[in-house]
Structure formats: C-alpha cells, structure tokens
Design an enzyme around this catalytic site. Structure first.
Site, PDB file in Angstrom:
ATOM      1  N   ASP A 128       1.075  -0.719  -0.239  1.00 57.09           N
ATOM      2  CA  ASP A 128       0.306  -0.050   0.122  1.00 57.09           C
ATOM      3  C   ASP A 128       1.094   1.008   0.584  1.00 57.09           C
ATOM      4  OD1 ASP A 128      -2.582   1.430  -0.401  1.00 57.09           O
ATOM      5  OD2 ASP A 128      -2.512   1.282   1.904  1.00 57.09           O
ATOM      6  N   HIS A 135      -4.080  13.800   0.952  1.00 60.48           N
ATOM      7  CA  HIS A 135      -4.320  13.133   1.765  1.00 60.48           C
ATOM      8  C   HIS A 135      -2.741  13.019   2.890  1.00 60.48           C
ATOM      9  CE1 HIS A 135      -5.403   9.602   4.634  1.00 60.48           C
ATOM     10  NE2 HIS A 135      -4.138   8.889   3.988  1.00 60.48           N
ATOM     11  N   GLU A 200     -10.920   3.317   3.857  1.00 60.56           N
ATOM     12  CA  GLU A 200      -9.674   5.081   2.988  1.00 60.56           C
ATOM     13  C   GLU A 200     -10.098   4.355   1.168  1.00 60.56           C
ATOM     14  OE1 GLU A 200      -5.512   3.686   4.017  1.00 60.56           O
ATOM     15  OE2 GLU A 200      -5.316   5.693   5.569  1.00 60.56           O
ATOM     16  N   GLU A 202      -8.819   4.064  -2.734  1.00 59.33           N
ATOM     17  CA  GLU A 202      -7.834   4.006  -3.369  1.00 59.33           C
ATOM     18  C   GLU A 202      -7.896   2.801  -4.354  1.00 59.33           C
ATOM     19  OE1 GLU A 202      -4.573   1.956  -0.874  1.00 59.33           O
ATOM     20  OE2 GLU A 202      -5.601   3.000   0.978  1.00 59.33           O
ATOM     21  N   ASP A 234      -9.127   0.145   1.552  1.00 58.51           N
ATOM     22  CA  ASP A 234      -8.206  -0.122   3.106  1.00 58.51           C
ATOM     23  C   ASP A 234      -8.706   0.182   4.360  1.00 58.51           C
ATOM     24  OD1 ASP A 234      -5.537  -0.700   3.664  1.00 58.51           O
ATOM     25  OD2 ASP A 234      -4.766   0.622   3.628  1.00 58.51           O
ATOM     26  N   ARG A 238      -8.365   3.579  13.524  1.00 56.70           N
ATOM     27  CA  ARG A 238      -7.766   4.740  13.904  1.00 56.70           C
ATOM     28  C   ARG A 238      -6.903   4.827  14.746  1.00 56.70           C
ATOM     29  NH1 ARG A 238      -6.365   5.833   8.152  1.00 56.70           N
ATOM     30  NH2 ARG A 238      -7.557   6.173   7.238  1.00 56.70           N
ATOM     31  N   GLN A 241      -4.380   1.757  15.305  1.00 51.42           N
ATOM     32  CA  GLN A 241      -2.990   2.506  14.584  1.00 51.42           C
ATOM     33  C   GLN A 241      -2.019   3.515  14.867  1.00 51.42           C
ATOM     34  OE1 GLN A 241      -4.397   4.509  11.294  1.00 51.42           O
ATOM     35  NE2 GLN A 241      -2.191   4.703   9.451  1.00 51.42           N
ATOM     36  N   LYS A 254      -4.576  -2.199  10.511  1.00 48.17           N
ATOM     37  CA  LYS A 254      -4.546  -2.426   9.342  1.00 48.17           C
ATOM     38  C   LYS A 254      -5.080  -2.931   8.389  1.00 48.17           C
ATOM     39  CE  LYS A 254      -3.367   2.169   7.503  1.00 48.17           C
ATOM     40  NZ  LYS A 254      -4.137   3.365   7.014  1.00 48.17           N
ATOM     41  N   THR A 258      -8.882  -5.399   3.775  1.00 54.10           N
ATOM     42  CA  THR A 258      -8.937  -4.680   2.450  1.00 54.10           C
ATOM     43  C   THR A 258      -9.935  -5.247   1.694  1.00 54.10           C
ATOM     44  OG1 THR A 258      -6.736  -4.287   3.191  1.00 54.10           O
ATOM     45  CG2 THR A 258      -6.810  -3.946   1.351  1.00 54.10           C
ATOM     46  N   GLU A 374     -10.238  12.439   7.667  1.00 50.09           N
ATOM     47  CA  GLU A 374     -10.322  13.979   6.851  1.00 50.09           C
ATOM     48  C   GLU A 374     -11.521  14.477   6.666  1.00 50.09           C
ATOM     49  OE1 GLU A 374      -8.009  11.559   3.972  1.00 50.09           O
ATOM     50  OE2 GLU A 374      -7.097  13.448   3.093  1.00 50.09           O
TER      51      GLU A 374
HETATM   52 CA    CA Z   1      -4.154   3.179   2.663  1.00 50.34          CA
END
Ligand code: CA
Length: 426
Positions: A128, A135, A200, A202, A234, A238, A241, A254, A258, A374
């Site tokens: 990844d 971002h 996420e 992506e 993904d 948080r 993480q 993570k 996915t 975000e």
């Molecule tokens: Ca990611």
C-alpha cells in the site's frame, strides 16, 4: 465499436472496457469472464470452443482457472491480442463465430445477476502506497505540524509499506470490527473494539509479469508489467493505528481487512484517460525525481471516484447509500508506474497477481477527501448522512466506493467495492 448485445453506452461496460473477473454460477467451478453490460462473457467456454487462445499459454487453460494469475503472467502482448479478439467476437459487425452460434451464446453469455464474483487473483503480496499529496498533507496537518505537513522524503519517493495479503477480500464481504490496544490520552492502554473505524478510498493495480530477484523494472517498462486496476477500500482502525505505528508503521490497524472490486479494468482500457498530472519539477516548485523515477508519458489517470454510505436506519427505510465524498485518481502525485519501479529498484521481485494500492485519494476540498478521518477532520466535524451524522463507522454501516471514467464519449466503469461493518465476534 458496437456490440451485438443490447448495451447502455453510459454504463461504462461496453467494448471499450471489457474488465476481467473470476466468477461462478450455481455449483459450477470458478472461471474467468469479462463483463459486458449486464452480462458476463465466459472466457473458459470461448477457450474450450477454440474461439480464443492466449498466446504463450501453451496447453494450459488460462481462463478455465480460479484466478487470473496465469493470464496476468503472460504479459502485455498476450493481453492485447485477447482483448482485440474479444472486441471483434463481441462486436455487431465482427465474425459470426459467437454472434450467430445460438447454443454457444447461451452457454457463454451469462446474466450478471446469476453470477457470484470472487477475488480476481491469488494475491501473494499486497503493498500500500501513500501517494495522494492532499491526503498526506491532511494527515501531517492533523497529527504533526501544519507548516511542515509533508515529511522530507515525500516529494522524492512514493512512500509505501508492506500490507497483508491474506485478508484482502472481494467486494460484498462483511468486515468484522477489529479489536486491539488503544491508548487513551490520559491513561494506560486498554483493549477493546476499535472506536475509530475508517475507510480509505484507493485505486489498486495487479502486477502482470514479475521481475527476477535482483533485477529492477525500469520506469520505461513499468506499464507492461501492470495488468489492470481495481477499486480498493483499505479499512483502517485509527485508534489501533495511532498507538502501534511507531516506529515500524501500520500493522493491526490495517491488516484485518482490505476490500477490492471484482472487475479488473485493463491497463489498455485507461489509455484514453491519461493526463499530465501535477508537474514533478521546479515549474511547480517541486523537486524533480531522481532519474530512475522520471516518467515521460502522462502519469495521471482521470477517473472519478465516489464514497457512499448507508446507515442501518437508511437501509431499514429503503434509502440508498448517500454520496459523502467525490474524488478523482488524478490527485495522485506518484503514478502506478513510478510506484512499481520504486518498489523493485532495490531488486525486490514483484510477482503476477501482486496487489499494489495507491493510498487514500483526497482532492483539495473537504468534499473530496477519501477517509472519514479527513471528512470529519479527526472527529471534530461530523459528516451528515441521512438523518444522522458520522465521524467514524458504526456497526451495520455499509460503505460503497465507485469509480468511472468518461472522456470524448468513451466511458469506462469500475463498478463498486462495498462492505458492511459487523460487530466484533464475542
Ligand atoms: Ca491505505
């Protein structure tokens, strides 16, 4: 190009696209197909009927297979030949072999509604990246220093990490809320279900032919090692993480899941959507990449992306998922070719079926951010959805990412990647 099947040109699944996927029907084994409108064309049937053959495959069937790895390994010449042959066979004015062969058509053209989609490839490795400037800037602003949001390496190399391949799942697979350690601001670490579960947005690509260990892929050849593209969610916890990532980077926050979309849009199908992207030289105040990363052709892909969310209350009321963000793959600073070249420049060997994802794709405005982190600015500014608001995901929430490219009358759809959050297993 017009097909003999009745298609809606606006849906993005015409002869310009022909994305590959792995499907099954009833109790039948998995095999490879391409999507054409609301149909799946069974390539294993066409291969058996002698209507298509992948050069270089020898006697090995590459379409009567439960994954695309065999076909991916054959390389761009084989892909181009099969793609051209399929466009011919499926067009209104092409050869009659399939069009006028009633029993073969009945066997080989399956309604989309009748198929179950599976992971397109056996994914040996998943990497990844972190290639969207906005971002990386948003995250740097929130967690470090607004004045120096980008770390010093970011404009010089595509930052990435090695993800977890075993938990990559196909669209539609539920995601169990992960549990793990979280460190409260003013207390010891605690264990429990993640409270800051996120998405996420992506795009990812599958590697075609790999490279020998020790032999990097030069930037000029990188495109011929990329089979095609999917949408990637993904999923990220948080709170897990934030506590665990120092100093080695993402781990359990993570690796629990996915999700990828089932249809792999061919590299060739995106040629009409290549655009220049952000300048990588002094003209835009950016450093020129080191020579091994300098890419001459247009680097960016103009693909519209959306995030939609459906809460349990919306589902109960029969309301569709509601769009909460609109982004575009053009916001990626580092291209897929640069990512693959950088990944192998130390001699690391990529292999057919490896998945490489772009990193969260955020545009310049709030409504174009690709994560709840975000969109809700770290939970301080809740996002309206239906009659509710969200900062991070709740159990029962369903997230749908979609993608679509349109230019000069050519439309290429990515379909969707979706998943629903389930409570932790007890
Ligand atoms: Ca990611």
């Amino acid at each position: 190009m017009t097909s003999f099947l009745d298609l809606d040109p606006a849906d993005g699944f015409g002869l310009d696209n022909l994305p590959y996927g792995v499907f099954s029907t009833g109790g039948e084994p998995r095999r490879v197909g391409v999507r054409l409108g609301d149909h799946v064309v069974d390539l294993a049937e066409l291969e058996r009927a002698g209507l298509i053959a992948a050069a270089g495959a020898g006697r090995h069937p590459v379409f009567a297979a439960d994954a695309l790895n065999g076909f991916m390994a054959l390389g761009a010449d084989a892909w181009d030949a099969v793609r051209g042959r399929l466009q011919d066979l499926l067009s209104a004015d092409g050869p009659a072999d399939l069009r006028d062969h009633e029993s073969l058509r009945a066997r080989a053209i399956v309604p989309l509604a009748d198929v179950t989609m599976h992971l397109p490839a056996r994914i040996g490795d998943y990497t990844d990246f972190y290639s969207s400037r906005q971002h990386a800037t948003n995250v740097g602003t929130m967690f470090r220093d607004p004045d120096n949001a980008l770390l010093p390496n970011w404009l010089h190399l595509p930052v990435g990490y090695h993800g977890r391949a075993s938990s990559v799942v196909v669209s539609g697979t539920d995601v169990v809320r992960p549990s793990g350690q979280q460190k409260l601001d003013d207390g010891p670490p605690v264990f429990g279900p993640s409270k800051l579960l996120d998405i996420e947005l992506e795009m990812g690509f599958f590697v075609g032919p790999g490279n020998e260990l020790g032999a990097p892929i030069p930037i000029a050849d990188a495109g011929r090692h990329i089979f095609g593209f999917v949408l990637v969610n993904d999923w990220s916890a948080r709170d897990l993480q934030k506590w665990e990532y120092v100093p080695l980077g993402p781990f359990l926050g993570k690796s629990f899941a996915t999700s990828v979309s089932p249809w792999v849009v061919p590299y060739a199908a995106l040629a009409p959507f290549r655009i220049d992207g952000e300048a990588q030289d002094a003209s835009a105040g950016n450093p020129e990449p080191l020579p091994y990363l300098r890419q001459r052709e247009p680097r960016a892909l103009d693909v519209d992306l959306e995030v939609a969310l459906q809460t349990p209350a919306m589902r109960d009321a029969g309301e569709d998922a509601q769009t909460i963000a609109r982004s575009n793959a053009r916001y990626l600073y580092w291209s897929p070719e640069q990512q693959l070249t950088h990944h192998t420049v130390n001699g690391c060997n990529a292999r057919p079926g490896d998945l490489m994802a772009s990193g969260t794709i955020s545009g310049e405005e709030k409504g174009s951010y690709g994560s709840m982190l975000e969109l809700s600015w770290r939970g301080t500014d809740p996002v309206a959805v239906g009659a509710e608001t969200r900062t991070f995901l709740r159990d029962g929430d369903r997230v749908v990412l979609s993608g679509r490219a349109e230019r000069d009358g050519t439309v290429v759809g990515f379909g969707t990647v979706e998943g629903t959050i389930r409570p932790p297993l007890t």
